[in-house]
Design a protein around this motif. Structure first.
Motif, PDB file in Angstrom:
ATOM      1  N   LYS A   7       0.832  -1.203   0.000  1.00 36.23           N
ATOM      2  CA  LYS A   7       0.000   0.000   0.000  1.00 36.23           C
ATOM      3  C   LYS A   7       0.869   1.256   0.000  1.00 36.23           C
ATOM      4  O   LYS A   7       0.593   2.229  -0.716  1.00 36.23           O
TER       5      LYS A   7
ATOM      6  N   GLU B 182     -12.098   6.111  -7.071  1.00 32.16           N
ATOM      7  CA  GLU B 182     -11.717   4.996  -6.204  1.00 32.16           C
ATOM      8  C   GLU B 182     -11.979   3.660  -6.890  1.00 32.16           C
ATOM      9  O   GLU B 182     -11.128   2.770  -6.884  1.00 32.16           O
ATOM     10  N   ALA B 183     -13.169   3.579  -7.503  1.00 33.73           N
ATOM     11  CA  ALA B 183     -13.530   2.344  -8.186  1.00 33.73           C
ATOM     12  C   ALA B 183     -12.516   2.007  -9.267  1.00 33.73           C
ATOM     13  O   ALA B 183     -12.054   0.874  -9.394  1.00 33.73           O
ATOM     14  N   SER B 185      -9.461   2.968  -9.428  1.00 36.71           N
ATOM     15  CA  SER B 185      -8.191   2.614  -8.798  1.00 36.71           C
ATOM     16  C   SER B 185      -8.206   1.164  -8.332  1.00 36.71           C
ATOM     17  O   SER B 185      -7.231   0.432  -8.497  1.00 36.71           O
ATOM     18  N   ILE B 186      -9.334   0.753  -7.760  1.00 34.76           N
ATOM     19  CA  ILE B 186      -9.439  -0.638  -7.302  1.00 34.76           C
ATOM     20  C   ILE B 186      -9.369  -1.608  -8.485  1.00 34.76           C
ATOM     21  O   ILE B 186      -8.764  -2.662  -8.418  1.00 34.76           O
ATOM     22  N   ASP B 187      -9.934  -1.154  -9.627  1.00 35.82           N
ATOM     23  CA  ASP B 187      -9.874  -1.985 -10.830  1.00 35.82           C
ATOM     24  C   ASP B 187      -8.476  -2.040 -11.428  1.00 35.82           C
ATOM     25  O   ASP B 187      -8.259  -2.669 -12.462  1.00 35.82           O
TER      26      ASP B 187
END
Lengths: 327, 310, 542
Positions: A7, B182-183, B185-187
């Motif tokens: 992270k 954010e979505a 980035s998570i992908d």
């Protein structure tokens, strides 16, 4: 542990990526806006021009930039370059005009543009709305020089439409460029005419960003149009309104040179209502053979006052609503 | 039929009352008339015969029409068309480059999780308040960076307007939901990918608006060309500067006539007259008047695409 | 001193930048970067004595004022070919145009642009005397490094004495010559520009104008107004010129405020009538003039557009070219009546108010100064010397290339444009290349044009201008050092009221007292006192 490290690495990468995004802009700002700031010292100097100078650094001789050698060789004179702003017989008038017009323009600009943006948004026919918006934005395209030709077309003492109309009706002809009274109105109208389309578009873009379901929900709850504007639209525009307001407050001691110089044709007898700090500086410096130290002093003073005003405005905004503050 | 029904349905759900709509239309028509009537007058003046102007002044209905001023203007020939081209070139190239810089900088500032957000916001904000003034800026641009007598000498000094950065940042903040980023980035989407594939399409209205404002700024600029394009460099002079120069020439000679003595009279006679300058005003404004509706359409389509929500 | 040290520290970063700039510039072949060491003046002295001083090839940059030049490539090619031979230098001309010159040349001078030679004079913002004081020009006759004597003696020898005297000013390096004056129309003669055709139509003759003055033109103007109707304005004036003509006052050299005056005896311009430098707006003469011109304005003799800086020039030119006037103001140039009669299609006559005179303002009407930052002052001086003494070079710069920008007639005179029988221009050879001729230098070297006629310069021009007499305080010029605050404030007041007063648009009883009060508040008395102290000192030293 590994997850945490991952992270941190991801965060580092993200920061680096975002830094690379601001890089071109920062480089530009540094070169074109930060480097020239050293020139402020001019405002405190009796600026002189000297013969080319050289410096020796580590045994290498370099030619010094001419402007830098001038700055290094000129004497400091304290605040003498600022005096002409305060010793002019018209100091009070030009400060009054600059502040007065700015306050007027800020208020009118805000009220008219927000009202127009809301009106355009409420029109049922989007085609009509687009047409209005197109026409309204048109003056913003024009420079003040061009706009001053428009004004001349109407007000020219011998050929202008309005004096001719007065003549044909047998009325007392107003010599516009030599009569003060109409000018606060003409200047305000010119400013509204030119700027409204611009700020209306900014507000309208912000309004179209509002989720329509919010209005529908409000409508179903029985909110009238007026209430919807008050409780949905305005709160959404708040950030934009405050940003534009704070920015304008920062320019409270500056004036739009084109508006106050070109539109009234720099005409003398109306200067009690058209003279601002910028037009004064421009006209006055001519008598000194273009003393750039004095111009720099005037600019510095305007900036300082603008800075103080912005700080005050921002502090007030922050107290009332922290999220809307600029910084 | 269907459309009317739809309209009626919409009106029923949530619309202003008909009297209010009529009132809005009246206000808008009046204001819009105010916005374009002066330009129409200038067009008419540019086509009015000199004799008519002398006899009845400027008028919406001149006694006689004439294209004499246009004939004179077109004698400028190559210089005129070249300036036209320059203005277009500078506007298009400049706007594209500016937009890239704006989008990158503003987007980073709009990200609440950007570590140095406050620092770079301040860097941008500070220069709106303090500047070095004309001489040092000139010195840096011309002597340090060597920008003069080229298209870059006009484009680069105008590349960024801190105010637009703040406006665009606000657009990004208010129209692009954090969850979207954010979505992405998570992908596993990279930052640049997120920006150009996801954020930019959503923020189109804001970007289009800033693009339009930037284009106008480039089109109307005359002061920067005046500083960095020497008069003998005919290759890069934009139209707006050509017009400004004529006005400045006339005022300069009128102002210095007492000191210039006999020179002034001769110099005066060589200058273009007011009606020629009215023609130039028309020529400056005409392309924007034509091009603008297209811009506008782009913005409006941007607006509709942009209103994707939640 | 401490301040200075601090500043030096603060500028370390900038210095690094500037060195970068100097290095970066080296790849370009501009003059200043070629020989940074050799160029320092005191080092060159020894070298010039034994070897060829112009061994190294350089480029000179020359900043001019004037009309737009749209295509100079053919001319520059010819000039450079010639200069390469003569002084081993290339020339690069920066064609400043009227409206840009003030702002742009000021920036170039103040920021130290690489320019070798600047146009300067008494009436631009980068005013000759002021900028000599600020250190912008190199002193040419510096006792330590007299490049005028060394490289410019030819031009100096052929200049009339008044121009040489006029070029002397109290600059940064002491009293001396800081620029080469142009040998051009340096005499001033203000005249009434009379539309004789209309005058005769009205039943008057030229004698009627000659026997009257501004205060007694009333009946003629009234007759013209009555005959030609409401839209006709018989008086076409430049406010500032009219005021000088009527009050017999001249511009005080070195004064950029426009508020100072010095008075002449119109019948004998070189007679010392003991005039002091005064605030002209406070004089009785000015009040009387302003009241009269206001009266004429109210009677509709003057177009209101003339009282407005933005429209004045257009209106003036339009009225003159269409012959829609009866009496105008004109600062006279030799042969002007022929030019204007042909252009306007009427008979034009010029009735002088005084005999021609030379004041320092006119003597400094167009000059060439070598920039203090020039890396090649010797070469620049050599160029100016050549330009002002070599007819071929002067003609090339002023008129362009033979066969392209002008043709040569059988009698050797120059044809710059072909005209038809009515005098309309059919072919204009010099359309792309029309620099401001009188702002270049010694125009007496030129071959006259067909319009000017054979022997124009030798038989007419030189005798006329050398007959012009110098005014009593000729060598005097006002030095405003240390008074910038007052000068700025006074200029602002002047720019507010002078034009409407001079053109009659302002109500004198209301505006003049207000203006005088503001002038006083702005500190005009301090300026006038300083000017007179300097004037007394000048007379004492004479």
């Amino acid at each position: 542990m590994a997850k945490k490290n991952g992270k941190i690495a991801a965060n580092k990468k993200k920061t680096l990526m975002l830094l690379s995004m601001v890089l071109p802009g920062t480089l530009w700002l540094f070169l074109f806006r930060y480097v020239p700031i050293f020139g402020i010292v001019m405002a405190f100097q009796n600026y002189k021009i000297v013969k080319p100078q050289k410096v020796t650094i580590l045994g290498h001789t370099f030619k010094l930039n001419n402007y830098v050698s001038n700055l290094l060789s000129s004497d400091f004179v304290g605040f003498k370059n600022f005096e002409f702003l305060f010793k002019a017989p018209t100091t009070k008038v030009m400060i009054r005009n600059t502040l007065g017009y700015n306050v007027l323009f800020i208020l009118l600009g805000l009220v008219i543009s927000v009202a127009f943006a809301i009106m355009l948004n409420e029109l049922t026919s989007k085609l009509t709305a687009k047409t209005y918006q197109t026409l309204m934005f048109f003056p913003y395209f024009l420079s003040w020089v061009v706009a001053s030709y428009f004004v001349t077309g109407f007000l020219d003492p011998t050929r202008g439409i309005i004096p001719n109309m007065m003549r044909n009706h047998g009325w007392q002809v107003i010599d516009f460029y030599n009569t003060s009274k109409p000018w606060p109105f003409i200047l305000t109208l010119s400013n509204v005419w030119k700027q409204t389309g611009y700020s209306t578009i900014l507000y309208l873009a912000a309004i179209t960003g509002i989720d329509t379901s919010q209005y529908e929900a409000a409508s179903i709850d029985g909110a009238s149009k007026w209430q919807q504007i008050k409780y949905v639209t305005i709160p959404h525009l708040k950030t934009m309104i405050i940003i534009l307001f704070i920015m304008n407050v920062g320019k409270i001691f500056n004036s739009d040179f084109g508006l106050f110089y070109n539109v009234p044709n720099n005409s003398g007898l109306i200067k009690d209502v058209t003279e601002t700090i910028d037009t004064y500086v421009y006209n006055a410096i001519g008598g000194t053979g273009g003393n750039f130290s004095m111009t720099a002093a005037a600019g510095l003073m305007q900036n300082l006052i603008g800075f103080i005003c912005i700080m005050i405005a921002n502090t007030i905004v922050r107290k009332v609503d922290e999220d809307s503050a600029l910084f | 039929m269907a459309e009317i029904a739809l309209n009626q349905k919409r009106r029923r759900i949530n619309a202003v009352s008909i009297p209010a709509e009529v009132a809005i239309n009246i206000v808008m028509i009046l204001f819009c008339a105010l916005c374009i009537v002066p330009f129409i007058l200038v067009i008419i003046i540019s086509f009015s015969a000199e004799d008519s102007i002398r006899a009845i002044g400027y008028s919406f209905l001149p006694q006689a029409w004439s294209v004499a001023a246009y004939e004179y203007a077109f004698k400028l020939g190559d210089a005129l068309w070249r300036s036209y081209f320059n203005s277009f070139y500078i506007t298009v190239l400049g706007t594209i480059l500016s937009l890239i810089v704006y989008i990158l900088y503003s987007y980073a500032l709009s990200r609440k999780d950007f570590k140095y957000r406050n620092l770079f916001t301040f860097i941008n904000f500070f220069v709106m308040l303090f500047g070095g003034g004309l001489v040092p800026t000139y010195c840096v641009t011309k002597q340090l960076l060597g920008l003069s007598d080229s298209y870059w000498a006009i484009i680069i000094p105008m590349l960024l307007n801190p105010f637009n950065v703040i406006v665009l940042r606000t657009f990004f903040q208010s129209s692009v939901p954090d969850e979207l980023i954010e979505a992405a980035s998570i992908d596993g989407s990279g930052e640049y990918n997120t920006l150009f594939k996801i954020v930019v399409p959503v923020a189109k209205p804001g970007i289009a608006t800033i693009g339009l404002l930037t284009a106008i700024a480039y089109w109307n600029e005359w002061f920067i060309p005046k500083l960095y394009i020497s008069a003998s460099d005919k290759l890069h002079v934009p139209l707006q500067y050509l017009l400004m120069k004529m006005q400045a020439d006339a005022e300069y000679i009128a102002k210095n006539s007492a000191a210039m003595g006999a020179e002034a009279g001769m110099a005066m006679m060589n200058l273009p007259t007011q009606s020629l300058r009215m023609v130039l005003v028309v020529l400056v404004v005409f392309p924007i008047a034509c091009a603008y509706p297209f811009f506008q359409r782009y913005i409006i389509s941007g607006l509709t695409i942009g209103s994707v929500k939640g | 001193m401490k301040m200075k040290k601090l500043l030096s520290l603060a500028l370390v970063a900038t210095m690094a930048m500037s060195t970068l700039a100097a290095c970066g510039g080296k790849t370009e072949s501009t003059s200043n970067d070629v020989a940074p060491v050799e160029s320092v003046s005191d080092e060159t002295g020894a070298e010039t004595a034994d070897s060829n001083p112009f061994e190294e090839h350089v480029t000179l940059r020359w900043y001019l004022d004037g009309n737009s030049v749209t295509n100079d490539s053919a001319v520059m090619e010819a000039i450079n070919k010639y200069l390469n031979e003569k002084i081993n230098a290339d020339l690069e001309i920066i064609w400043g145009t009227w409206g840009d010159f003030d702002d742009n040349s000021l920036l170039a001078i103040n920021s130290g642009d690489p320019v070798d030679i600047y146009f300067t004079c008494s009436w631009t913002k980068a005013e000759y005397n002021t900028y000599a004081k600020k250190g912008a020009w190199l002193r040419l006759d510096d006792p330590d490094n007299n490049i005028l004597k060394e490289y410019g003696s030819d031009v100096w020898n052929i200049l009339p004495q008044v121009l040489k005297d006029g070029a002397v000013t109290d600059g940064n390096d002491g009293k001396g010559v800081y620029a080469i004056p142009g040998y051009k129309d340096f005499g001033t003669q203000n005249t009434w520009d009379v539309n004789v055709t209309l005058l005769k139509e009205l039943g008057y003759t030229l004698e009627d104008i000659e026997s009257r003055d501004f205060f007694t033109f009333g009946d003629i103007l009234a007759a013209a107004k009555a005959a030609k109707g409401d839209n006709f304005y018989p008086l076409v004036i430049e406010g500032a010129v009219l005021e000088r003509m009527v009050t017999n006052s001249i511009i005080v050299n070195g004064d950029s405020t426009g508020a100072l005056s010095y008075y002449l005896d119109p019948s004998d311009v070189s007679k010392d009538i003991g005039s002091k430098v005064v605030n002209k707006f406070a004089t009785e003469e000015y009040k009387k003039f302003a009241e009269k011109v206001h009266e004429y304005y109210e009677l509709g003799y003057i177009d209101p557009a003339l009282a407005n800086g933005a429209t004045a020039n257009d209106t003036l030119v339009a009225q003159q070219n269409s012959a829609q006037y009866l009496i105008g103001t004109q600062s006279y140039a030799l042969g002007y009546e022929y030019t204007t009669s042909a252009a306007r299609g009427i008979e034009v006559a010029y009735v002088p108010c005084t005999s021609p005179y030379v004041d320092k303002t006119a003597a400094q009407g167009a000059m060439m100064a070598i920039s203090a930052t020039s890396e090649n002052p010797e070469r620049a001086m050599a160029f100016l010397n050549l330009l002002n003494t070599d007819p071929y070079l002067m003609q090339l710069v002023a008129y362009g290339v033979e066969g392209i920008h002008y043709q040569v007639a059988d009698n050797g005179l120059l044809i710059r444009e072909e005209k038809d029988a009515d005098g309309n221009v059919v072919t204009n050879y010099h359309e792309e290349y029309t620099p401001w001729r009188n702002g270049l230098g010694n125009i007496t070297l030129l071959t006259p044009t067909v319009d000017e006629g054979e022997g124009f310069f030798t038989d007419k021009f030189i005798p006329y201008y050398t007959s012009a007499r110098a005014i009593p305080a000729f060598g005097y010029s006002f030095d405003g050092t240390g008074l910038d605050t007052e000068l700025a404030a006074v200029t602002s007041v002047q720019s507010t009221y002078a034009l409407p007063l001079d053109c009659g648009a302002a109500d004198v009883d209301e505006v003049l007292p207000k203006m005088l009060a503001e002038l006083e508040a702005a500190g005009i008395d301090k300026i006038v006192a300083a000017a007179n102290e300097q004037l007394d000192a000048y007379f004492a030293s004479k």
